[in-house]
Design an enzyme around this catalytic site. Structure first.
Site, PDB file in Angstrom:
ATOM      1  CG  ASP A 195       8.354 -10.652  -0.954  1.00  0.00           C
ATOM      2  OD1 ASP A 195       9.307 -11.219  -0.929  1.00  0.00           O
ATOM      3  OD2 ASP A 195       7.334 -10.777  -0.391  1.00  0.00           O
TER       4      ASP A 195
ATOM      5  CD  GLU B   7       5.910 -13.966   6.723  1.00  0.00           C
ATOM      6  OE1 GLU B   7       5.303 -15.205   7.090  1.00  0.00           O
ATOM      7  OE2 GLU B   7       6.155 -13.877   5.481  1.00  0.00           O
TER       8      GLU B   7
ATOM      9  CG  ASP C   7       7.119 -17.283   1.498  1.00  0.00           C
ATOM     10  OD1 ASP C   7       6.588 -17.729   0.801  1.00  0.00           O
ATOM     11  OD2 ASP C   7       6.573 -16.537   2.723  1.00  0.00           O
TER      12      ASP C   7
ATOM     13  CG  ASP D  44      -1.501 -22.078   0.064  1.00  0.00           C
ATOM     14  OD1 ASP D  44      -1.679 -20.925  -0.633  1.00  0.00           O
ATOM     15  OD2 ASP D  44      -0.773 -22.145   0.946  1.00  0.00           O
TER      16      ASP D  44
ATOM     17  CD  GLU E 265       9.121 -13.862   3.215  1.00  0.00           C
ATOM     18  OE1 GLU E 265       8.264 -14.401   3.624  1.00  0.00           O
ATOM     19  OE2 GLU E 265       9.164 -13.176   1.910  1.00  0.00           O
TER      20      GLU E 265
ATOM     21  CG  HIS F 135      -1.595 -19.205   2.835  1.00  0.00           C
ATOM     22  ND1 HIS F 135      -0.375 -19.560   2.155  1.00  0.00           N
ATOM     23  CD2 HIS F 135      -1.449 -18.085   3.329  1.00  0.00           C
ATOM     24  CE1 HIS F 135       0.578 -18.298   2.062  1.00  0.00           C
ATOM     25  NE2 HIS F 135      -0.242 -17.352   2.910  1.00  0.00           N
TER      26      HIS F 135
ATOM     27  CG  ASP G 272       8.700 -17.308   5.781  1.00  0.00           C
ATOM     28  OD1 ASP G 272       8.444 -18.547   6.318  1.00  0.00           O
ATOM     29  OD2 ASP G 272       7.487 -16.629   5.363  1.00  0.00           O
TER      30      ASP G 272
ATOM     31  CG  HIS H 237       8.942  -9.784   4.334  1.00  0.00           C
ATOM     32  ND1 HIS H 237       7.865 -10.655   4.674  1.00  0.00           N
ATOM     33  CD2 HIS H 237       8.970 -10.473   2.882  1.00  0.00           C
ATOM     34  CE1 HIS H 237       7.257 -11.253   3.887  1.00  0.00           C
ATOM     35  NE2 HIS H 237       7.719 -11.159   2.917  1.00  0.00           N
TER      36      HIS H 237
ATOM     37  CG  ASP I  58       8.503 -14.484  -2.201  1.00  0.00           C
ATOM     38  OD1 ASP I  58       8.870 -14.104  -1.065  1.00  0.00           O
ATOM     39  OD2 ASP I  58       7.384 -14.256  -2.425  1.00  0.00           O
TER      40      ASP I  58
HETATM   41  C1  XLS Z   1       4.196 -12.689   1.658  1.00  0.00           C
HETATM   42  C2  XLS Z   1       4.514 -13.421   2.658  1.00  0.00           C
HETATM   43  C3  XLS Z   1       3.600 -14.667   2.752  1.00  0.00           C
HETATM   44  C4  XLS Z   1       3.385 -15.396   4.269  1.00  0.00           C
HETATM   45  C5  XLS Z   1       2.447 -16.149   4.626  1.00  0.00           C
HETATM   46  O1  XLS Z   1       5.130 -11.790   1.264  1.00  0.00           O
HETATM   47  O2  XLS Z   1       5.807 -14.002   2.740  1.00  0.00           O
HETATM   48  O3  XLS Z   1       4.043 -15.683   1.887  1.00  0.00           O
HETATM   49  O4  XLS Z   1       4.763 -16.113   4.438  1.00  0.00           O
HETATM   50  O5  XLS Z   1       1.293 -15.706   4.391  1.00  0.00           O
HETATM   51 NI    NI Z   2       6.474 -15.234   4.252  1.00  0.00          NI
HETATM   52 NI    NI Z   3       7.285 -12.663   1.498  1.00  0.00          NI
END
Ligand code: XLS
Ligand code: NI
Ligand code: NI
Length: 435
Positions: A305, A230, A337, A102, A266, A99, A294, A269, A307
């Protein structure tokens, strides 16, 4: 190597028997699986935000991770880029994703922020040239700064909508300049907390208008990668508009964008939306909008989430089965991700999180390829639908038989359908031979 990772060797493939934790046991970039090198199948990407920008905070406490590049100056941003490219080299992952927020400090004005981004893009360009690294996708962070608290494109304030458009332009330009393979739009704060202050109809129109503008601009500058949405059902908003693949497809149809825009799915998600990962992949493939992945899971008990890096091989096998079945990635790839845990303080943790994720994916890919090559699942599924080859069935499908003709057919033949086993346990046992 510039320092932070200097004690860590480049990770090589050593095979399943290796005791070396700094080695791949399954990811062997040059190994050919179904006619393609593993590296070209998996197209791994490192996510800049989690690996280099995340300080380790949670809702109850702030920073735990200490990195020499943390800070809001261009000098820090350059040090961060050095460390990032060192990690990419150690892992041998061919792609990365970022992003705007980042990679560069926020400036005092929009123009300053853009100038900062441009300067980093130039540095990335040089580093990519020198290392062969590629950009899987770029994206805009339109959710962290307080200006985005009520959404970006779906904000009630048109000034924020304009700021979002300008931000999208700058990030599309950056992605295009770096030869990005895709451009991602995760909904961020496009959603709502309460219907009491929300006009759903307007907000959908705004989101559609912005997406049309993004697609327009992409064509104008000659960016030929797809735009990927996404999906995510909730978090940060209570309700996110891009709930899941099916919802996104309906939105794309509504604005005539189903041939322009695909999805970045993802794993975590998908689970938050109450689906399995493979369901979302299979549905996207079936609708012709599968783009990229992702590859980060959630903790199954916590319901948010988290991650985390993938580590469940049977899940990866079912996911890559769907990816292989649709012919593999075209522009997409496997983006981690994923973030290490906030107690994982050491540079080694960051490296080994990726190594484990890459190995889990590689094992899953190999199992998926073996399943597809065996063909058992496909032939058992085909057998289940074999009746549709018959002449009457074809007439029903084509519409030649309406309800009256079906009634006539049933009455004249005395049809009495007999239930057949769905064979789920046998199929599950069959899958278990491969994982
Ligand atoms: C957040 C998302 C984010 C996207 C990119 O939950 O996964 O990380 O992948 O903006
Ligand atoms: Ni993501
Ligand atoms: Ni996410």
């Amino acid at each position: 190597m510039t320092g932070y990772f200097s004690d860590i060797p480049k990770i090589q493939y050593e095979g399943p028997e290796s005791d070396n934790e700094f080695a791949f046991r399954h990811y062997n970039p040059d190994e050919v699986v179904m006619g393609k090198r593993m590296e070209d199948h998996l197209r791994f990407a490192v996510a800049y935000w989690h690996s280099f920008a995340w300080p380790g905070g949670d809702p109850f406490g702030g920073q735990t991770l200490e990195r020499p590049w943390f800070g809001e100056t261009m000098e820090h941003a350059r040090a961060k880029a050095d460390a990032a490219f060192d990690l990419f080299e150690i892992l041998g992952a061919p792609f990365f994703c970022f992003h705007d927020l980042d990679v560069r400090p926020e400036g005092e004005s929009f123009a300053k922020s853009c100038a900062n981004l441009d300067a980093i893009v130039d540095i990335f360009g040089e580093k990519m040239e020198a290392t062969g690294m590629k950009l899987l996708w770029g994206t805009a962070n339109m959710f962290t700064h307080r200006r985005w608290m009520s959404g970006a494109a779906t904000n009630p304030d048109p000034d924020v909508f304009a700021y979002a458009g300008a931000t999208l332009k700058s990030c599309l330009d950056a992605t295009h300049k770096l030869g990005g393979a895709n451009y991602v739009m995760w909904g961020g704060r496009e959603g709502y907390e309460t219907l009491l202050n929300t006009d759903l109809t307007r907000e959908a129109e705004q989101a559609g208008r912005m997406l049309l503008s993004v697609v327009d601009y992409k064509h104008k500058i000659g960016f030929d990668g797809p735009i990927l949405i996404e999906p995510k059902p909730q978090e940060p908003s209570k309700h996110q508009y891009d709930y899941d693949v099916a919802t996104v497809y309906g939105f794309l149809k509504r604005f005539g964008l189903e041939n322009e825009v695909k999805v970045n799915i993802e794993q975590g998600h998908a689970i938050l939306a109450g689906h399995s990962f493979e369901h979302e992949l299979a549905l996207a493939a079936s609708l012709g909008i599968f783009g990229s992945i992702d590859m980060n899971r959630n903790d199954y008990q916590s319901g948010w989430d988290t991650d985390q890096f993938p580590n469940n091989v049977p899940e990866m096998a079912l996911a890559f089965y769907e990816v292989l079945k649709v012919g593999g990635y075209t522009t997409g790839g496997t983006n981690f991700d994923a973030k290490i845990r906030r107690q994982s303080l050491d540079p080694e943790d960051l490296v080994l999180g990726h190594v484990g994720g890459m190995d889990a994916c590689a094992r899953g890919l190999k199992a998926a390829a073996a399943m597809l090559e065996d063909g058992g699942l496909e032939s058992m599924r085909d057998a289940r639908y074999a009746g549709w080859e018959g002449p009457e069935a074809q007439k029903m499908l084509s519409g030649e038989y309406g309800l009256e003709e079906m009634a006539h057919y049933v009455e004249t033949t005395g049809l009495d359908p007999q239930p057949k086993s769905g064979r789920q346990e046998r199929l599950e046992n069959w899958v278990n031979k491969f994982v």
